[in-house]
Design an enzyme around this catalytic site. Structure first.
Site, PDB file in Angstrom:
ATOM      1  N   ASP A  27       0.798  -1.327  -0.262  1.00  0.00           N
ATOM      2  CA  ASP A  27       0.227   0.079  -0.214  1.00  0.00           C
ATOM      3  C   ASP A  27       0.717   1.108  -0.158  1.00  0.00           C
ATOM      4  OD1 ASP A  27      -2.643   1.602   0.063  1.00  0.00           O
ATOM      5  OD2 ASP A  27      -1.889   1.298   2.802  1.00  0.00           O
ATOM      6  N   THR A  51      -0.262   4.930   1.429  1.00  0.00           N
ATOM      7  CA  THR A  51      -0.243   5.722   2.363  1.00  0.00           C
ATOM      8  C   THR A  51      -0.145   4.967   3.441  1.00  0.00           C
ATOM      9  OG1 THR A  51      -2.259   6.868   1.123  1.00  0.00           O
ATOM     10  CG2 THR A  51      -1.949   7.394   3.561  1.00  0.00           C
ATOM     11  N   ASP A  70      -1.681  -0.365   6.324  1.00  0.00           N
ATOM     12  CA  ASP A  70      -2.105   0.129   7.173  1.00  0.00           C
ATOM     13  C   ASP A  70      -3.570   0.524   7.497  1.00  0.00           C
ATOM     14  OD1 ASP A  70      -2.295   2.441   5.840  1.00  0.00           O
ATOM     15  OD2 ASP A  70      -1.220   3.109   6.950  1.00  0.00           O
TER      16      ASP A  70
END
Length: 807
Positions: free
Chosen positions: A307, A309, A553
């Site tokens: 991912d 961000t 996250d």
């Protein structure tokens, strides 16, 4: 009743909702029940075999031969304890981390625990708050919410009156008041996390191979047990004689000895201990393993999905640079930017201007227009005097502040910078509106002049580039899956060293799975990816033959992290995501991953080494059962004799060998490589013991002397197998082998131990038989190891030309 004013609920309404369950208290279904954990660790083929054998010995009063039962108990305790720990970890983690929530009740604002929020509560939201329940906005003062943990979109979302707020999102600008519309299990974040919370075991080649081996052994044990029992009864004079004379007891003991020897008693235990020690080592390095077998996982990965961000980036916006344009048209623009950055209700983008621009004096505006997602700009006016930057200043999106063709130089510069993945704002000025009249109409002033283009970027993790370079050297492919703009993601990818000229817009992903795999093979970077698409892409990559790791996250990463072979979460991320991850980087340092790979390689290589010890014993035990069953010979060991010799030639040294450093690179085919040594080595040991027994019987050697003779042969050959598999020998390995030899000598030398094991002094003929058989077996084992190494070299050459993933 529902609160109709901003005074909030009454105390009685709160009590009523708490009583009937309309609160934010949410206890997710446990990942696994205690009963299922106990069943998984107790009701196994391995334990069933051992329990039956243990029970037989206890019933017939031969507890001395039941030492092997302790291994089964230890294995069950270790496995259960580890899964209980993982269960507690899963159940403790909650999606919402905010410890207290501000609510209005009875006209007063108070702080309550997250779980005490009830339906229709009035929530008071300020910058930095995490929203504890789904809610409807009642009042908004520039309220902006970061939903990146839920959607992957890193841009803040403007929330006006009647807008929906999702639990788990964070207030990054402005303030507001909202009414809770869904709480507890009904909230978006908890509903989203339910699928992810369902338990599933991590893919483990070691565990799968060992379970497959145990399954094969379980299929063989029943017919072989029947064969050896029948032969032992005939050795005792036949079934009728054996039963009437009581000699059936010795026949049963011999059968148990043969059956127990077939099961690699310590292999599961050593594997569990190796995983556990690896997990402890990694925990000291700030990596939390949520399941034992995950220690091996990352060492097998050949494609990692990231991912953006919060994974490649730190998840925050930083000021990048100022590109001045018409500075002669206005003065004091630096003070204006400093004013924007210093405002307490500044949004995330404006607030980072404070990193570069600092107020020289306090500026008092005559009028302001706050930023909204609808306007996409904000404005401030200052009157002349006291060094104020006179006039009206507008900060906003270039394409909104200026109509097409109105400022060609600024537009060209802004588009050039945007193509590189940077976010752009323009600062414009007009002398009009200094009296604050601009704010009255909330419309763009005429006569604006572009003063400067400002760029912003996401802050990349400082260790991301080096870690990705490490994986590239290891032949691990990379895919970036983000909910953000594809070109922004591609720019971040280039910054961390990936060759990504552009990003693929996931809104254009094909529905056909075959076409999807083609797109995944040809592109590295994907933007605008939804949580469901991330999961689908991980499944597609696995179907292509990859062993996939997924890092993230946000809650939007949870489904993909759960689906991946190895899920990795940042400790700063959403708790629901951490709950389903196999490992958590506690300090959020990407650079921890190479250490995880090294630990996994050590686990795999060492378990493979010790598995050859255990499987050699399994093979010769099966061979002995067949030979002695077919030839109707008395089984040449007691269970207690095998327990001690196995412990000193296999179990204890295997424990030490399994924990030594080993940097061998992972190659698939663990079970094939192990059996390619264990089968021929086991045949050598079977042959040696069979010949020893036949010759001893021909020489008229009695049962106890026969057992002592065959145990001596097994001990010497077993020690040499240990030596061969320990090469290259180091000081530590030499010391371990030396201690095992001392232990074996002690077993034969101490009278109490010797009597318990029913060892006796052997004559000259038996001693000569032991020497000749052992020397011949040692030479044969050396030949087996030489051929085995040649086979491994050939297999390694074949694997080196297998498909190599694209990076």
């Amino acid at each position: 009743m529902v609160a109709t004013t901003l005074d909030g609920l009454s105390e009685s309404a709160v009590v009523e909702r708490l009583a009937d369950g309309r609160s934010n208290a949410f206890v997710p279904a446990s990942s696994r029940s205690i009963g299922s954990i106990l069943r998984a660790n107790l009701l196994t083929r391995f334990n069933a075999i051992i329990v039956v054998c243990f029970a037989v010995l206890m019933v017939i009063g031969r507890w001395q031969d039941a030492l092997f039962g302790f291994t089964a108990v230890a294995n069950a305790i270790i496995g259960s304890a580890q899964e209980f720990r993982a269960k507690r970890s899963l159940d403790r983690l909650a999606l919402v981390n905010a410890p207290r929530v501000r609510v209005v009740r009875g006209g007063t604002t108070q702080e309550v625990a997250v779980e005490s929020v009830v339906l229709d509560d009035v929530l008071v939201l300020r910058t930095g708050d995490q929203i504890a329940a789904d809610a409807l906005v009642l009042e908004s003062t520039g309220l902006q919410v970061d939903e990146s943990m839920l959607t992957g979109e890193s841009r803040a979302v403007e929330k006006t009156v009647d807008a929906q707020l999702l639990s788990g999102s964070i207030v990054v600008g402005g303030s507001g008041i909202a009414s809770a519309t869904r709480v507890g299990a009904d909230s978006f974040s908890n509903r989203f996390a339910q699928e992810a919370r369902k338990f599933s075991l991590v893919s483990s080649e070691l565990r799968t191979s060992i379970n497959r081996l145990l399954r094969w052994i379980s299929w063989l044990i029943l017919p072989l047990a029947a064969l050896i029992l029948n032969s032992q009864m005939f050795v005792a004079g036949g079934w009728a004689v054996a039963v009437s004379s009581g000699h059936w007891v010795q026949a049963a003991v011999g059968t148990v000895a043969a059956v127990v020897a077939m099961v690699p008693l310590g292999l599961v235990l050593i594997t569990s201990i190796t995983f556990a020690v690896g997990a402890v080592r990694l925990a000291r390095a700030q990596v939390l393993m949520q399941e034992l077998a995950a220690v091996e996982g990352l060492a097998r990965v050949d494609l990692i999905c990231l991912d953006k961000t919060g994974t490649l980036t730190l998840g925050d916006i930083v000021f990048d640079e100022t590109y001045p344009l018409a500075l002669d048209a206005a003065t004091g623009w630096q003070q204006v930017l400093a004013w924007y950055g210093a405002q307490p209700d500044a949004n995330a983008t404006a607030s980072c201007l404070a990193e570069r621009y600092h107020p020289e004096s306090e500026l008092v505006p005559t009028g302001t227009i706050p930023f909204t997602s609808a306007l996409k700009w904000s404005a401030v006016s200052f009157a002349e005097g006291r060094g104020s930057p006179e006039g009206s200043w507008v900060l906003g999106a270039p394409e909104v502040v200026f109509r097409p063709g109105a400022a060609p130089e600024m537009t060209a510069k802004a588009e050039e910078l945007a193509r590189s993945g940077l976010r752009t704002l323009v600062l414009a000025h007009t002398p009009a509106g200094a009296d604050g009249s601009l704010a009255d109409d909330a419309v763009l002033a005429s006569g604006l002049t572009a003063v400067a283009v400002l760029t912003f970027r996401e802050r990349v993790r400082p260790d991301a580039r080096a870690t990705l370079a490490y994986f590239r050297r290891q032949g691990v492919a990379v895919r970036i899956l983000s909910g953000d703009n594809p070109e922004t993601v591609a720019a971040i990818a280039r910054e961390v060293g990936l060759d990504a000229p552009s990003g693929y817009d996931a809104r254009e992903l094909p529905e056909d799975d075959v076409q999807l795999t083609s797109v995944l093979e040809q592109n590295l970077v994907f933007g605008r990816v939804t949580p469901e698409q991330k999961k689908r892409m991980v499944i597609a990559l696995k179907s292509m033959g990859y062993t996939v790791a997924m890092t993230g996250d946000g809650v939007n990463d949870a489904l993909a992290i759960k689906e991946a072979d190895v899920g990795i979460a940042m400790n700063s991320g959403a708790a629901a995501t951490k709950a389903v991850a196999r490992m958590i980087l506690l300090d959020g340092q990407f650079s921890r991953l190479p250490g995880v790979v090294a630990e996994g390689r050590q686990v795999i290589a060492n378990v493979e080494r010790v598995s050859m010890l255990f499987l050699t014993k399994t093979v010769y035990a099966i061979g002995l059962a067949i030979v002695f069953g077919v030839l109707v010979l008395e089984f040449p060991f007691l269970p207690r004799q095998l327990s001690v010799t196995d412990g000193l030639t296999i179990g204890l040294p295997a424990f030490f060998l399994a924990l030594l450093p080993n940097a061998s690179r992972y190659e698939p085919g663990f079970l094939r490589r192990s059996l390619s040594f264990a089968v021929p080595a086991g045949v050598v040991v079977t042959t040696a013991l069979s010949i020893s027994a036949r010759v001893a019987l021909a020489e008229g050697i009695g049962p106890q002397e026969l057992r002592t003779t065959t145990t001596l042969v097994l001990t010497l050959v077993g020690i040499w197998v240990l030596v061969v598999l320990s090469r290259p020998l180091t000081a530590v390995k030499t010391a371990v082998i030396g201690l095992m030899m001392i232990g074996l000598i002690t077993v034969y030398a101490i009278p109490v131990v010797r009597d318990f094991l029913q060892f006796v002094d052997v004559g000259v003929a038996a001693a000569q038989l032991v020497l000749v058989t052992s020397v011949g077996s040692v030479l044969a084992i050396e030949v087996v190891r030489f051929v085995h190494r040649r086979v491994l070299k050939r297999l390694g050459a074949q694997s080196s030309v297998r498909f190599v993933p694209s990076t």
